[in-house]
Design an enzyme around this catalytic site. Structure first.
Site, PDB file in Angstrom:
ATOM      1  N   CYS A   1     -27.063 -40.691  -1.400  1.00  0.00           N
ATOM      2  CA  CYS A   1     -26.628 -41.406  -0.191  1.00  0.00           C
ATOM      3  C   CYS A   1     -25.213 -41.973  -0.373  1.00  0.00           C
ATOM      4  O   CYS A   1     -24.396 -41.893   0.537  1.00  0.00           O
ATOM      5  CB  CYS A   1     -27.559 -42.577   0.118  1.00  0.00           C
ATOM      6  SG  CYS A   1     -29.296 -42.248  -0.122  1.00  0.00           S
ATOM      7  N   ASP A   2     -24.930 -42.553  -1.535  1.00  0.00           N
ATOM      8  CA  ASP A   2     -23.715 -43.364  -1.685  1.00  0.00           C
ATOM      9  C   ASP A   2     -22.704 -42.833  -2.698  1.00  0.00           C
ATOM     10  O   ASP A   2     -21.614 -43.391  -2.826  1.00  0.00           O
ATOM     11  CB  ASP A   2     -24.120 -44.794  -2.121  1.00  0.00           C
ATOM     12  CG  ASP A   2     -25.044 -45.447  -1.105  1.00  0.00           C
ATOM     13  OD1 ASP A   2     -24.869 -45.173   0.094  1.00  0.00           O
ATOM     14  OD2 ASP A   2     -25.938 -46.202  -1.517  1.00  0.00           O
TER      15      ASP A   2
ATOM     16  N   CYS B   1     -29.328 -44.984  -4.694  1.00  0.00           N
ATOM     17  CA  CYS B   1     -29.378 -43.604  -4.208  1.00  0.00           C
ATOM     18  C   CYS B   1     -28.009 -42.940  -4.325  1.00  0.00           C
ATOM     19  O   CYS B   1     -27.124 -43.169  -3.496  1.00  0.00           O
ATOM     20  CB  CYS B   1     -29.854 -43.580  -2.761  1.00  0.00           C
ATOM     21  SG  CYS B   1     -29.864 -41.919  -2.076  1.00  0.00           S
TER      22      CYS B   1
END
Ligand code: NAP
Length: 315
Positions: free
Chosen positions: A141-142, A138
């Site tokens: 997300c990261d 992701c």
């Protein structure tokens, strides 16, 4: 007790689940949603949504999903922040869903399963070691962890291309690694990636497979097989974008699943979302593997709600 039996319980909280909840609420069925671990499903982590009809300006998936969730809230849909851990559909008139480690039981006439799908990983040695230490599925997300660093994205579908484009704005260089030459990604995304390649922000490595993740505590590189030749790539992050698998493990033995784990539905004539168990319906990516579009998931959520309504009313 018969009074405790709900009309319809919806498992999930993505576009399919929310749309089912909206239709069920408007049909006065007092739906209950069991939201799961990650409210909003996969759409929440989509950097931009450019194909939701009527919404222009490419808002984030998070914003689109908040609007959809707010819609269910305005209609008074009851939401339970818990996870269904097992089910028992053996009694058609009183289906049981076990929550909170089996301590809580919901009983219901109809169930709409909209549990979606999860990201797939490569499954090679050392992947588990570096998950969360450089390997992710992701970028939203990261991605920020890799600002101004070199990263790789694995896959040739639309998700890999979107993730690559997102990362190209953050990272010093993005390698897009794909196992063959043809892409499944939409042409508009391929064009945009080619622009980034021309700018030197991205590089395509085709006919390539990842053989190994390397590093000590954190990932520092990957070993590739490119047309039979070994190549080492020093990257700090790898984003695996090779599709998803349906989140249907808890339904094994209760309803029919296909060989990949997707829920089998009647799929031809209404009720198209009917599973092998009467009164249990399925919507979205857990049942329909081909399109993987939020708007398609929402559409199947609508169908599941109508099918559930007809089942409950006996029409
Ligand atoms: P996808 O389209 O199925 O693409 C998966 C990619 O991963 C393919 O290129 C596949 O290679 C590769 N792959 C699969 N297993 C692999 C393995 N073991 N090792 C290496 N590579 C592997 O999946 P997706 O990109 O997640 O997209 C899912 C669906 O959502 C698609 O229908 C897509 O069109 C849709 N989508 C649309 C948009 C949009 O904006 N319209 C955005 C996101 C997603 P092969 O091609 O060789 O099989």
């Amino acid at each position: 007790m018969a009074d405790d039996i709900k009309q319809v319980v919806i498992i999930g909280s993505g576009p399919a689940a929310c749309t089912a909840a909206i239709y069920c609420a408007r049909a006065q069925l007092s739906p209950i949603m069991v939201m799961g671990y990650e409210e909003g499903g996969q759409l929440v982590t989509t950097p931009e949504v450019g194909n939701w009809p009527g919404i222009t300006g490419e808002p984030s998936g998070f914003d689109v999903m908040q609007n959809i969730l707010n819609h269910t809230k305005e209609l008074g849909v009851e939401r339970i922040y818990d996870v269904v851990e097992s089910v028992d559909f053996s009694d058609e008139s009183c289906k049981k869903l076990y929550l909170s480690g089996g301590k809580k039981v919901l009983t219901t006439k109809a169930v709409i399963i909209a549990t979606g799908a999860r990201a797939r990983y490569l499954g090679i040695d050392s992947e588990a070691q570096f998950k969360g230490r450089g390997v992710s599925a992701c970028a939203t997300c990261d991605g920020l962890f890799f600002r101004n660093k070199e990263v790789a994205v694995i896959g040739g579908g639309s998700v890999a291309f979107i993730e690559g484009l997102f990362l190209a704005n953050l990272c010093s260089k993005v390698y897009l690694i794909h196992r063959r030459e043809g892409f499944r990604a939409e042409q508009i995304l391929v064009d945009r990636v080619n622009e980034k390649v021309a700018e030197g922000k991205m590089e395509l490595i085709l006919n390539a497979t990842v053989k190994e993740y390397v590093g000590s505590e954190l990932l520092s590189g990957i070993v590739l097989d490119v047309k039979g030749e070994r190549r080492e790539l020093p990257v700090n992050g790898v984003f695996v974008a090779i599709g998803h698998q349906p989140a249907t493990e808890i339904f094994k033995g209760q309803i029919d699943l296909d060989e990949k784990g997707y829920i089998v539905t009647s799929n031809a004539l209404p009720p198209v979302t009917q599973t092998s168990c009467p009164g249990v319906f399925a919507a979205g990516d857990c049942a329909f593997p081909y399109y993987h579009q939020a708007v398609v998931a929402a559409g199947s959520g609508c169908k599941a709600a109508l099918d559930a309504e007809h089942y409950i009313l006996g029409i």
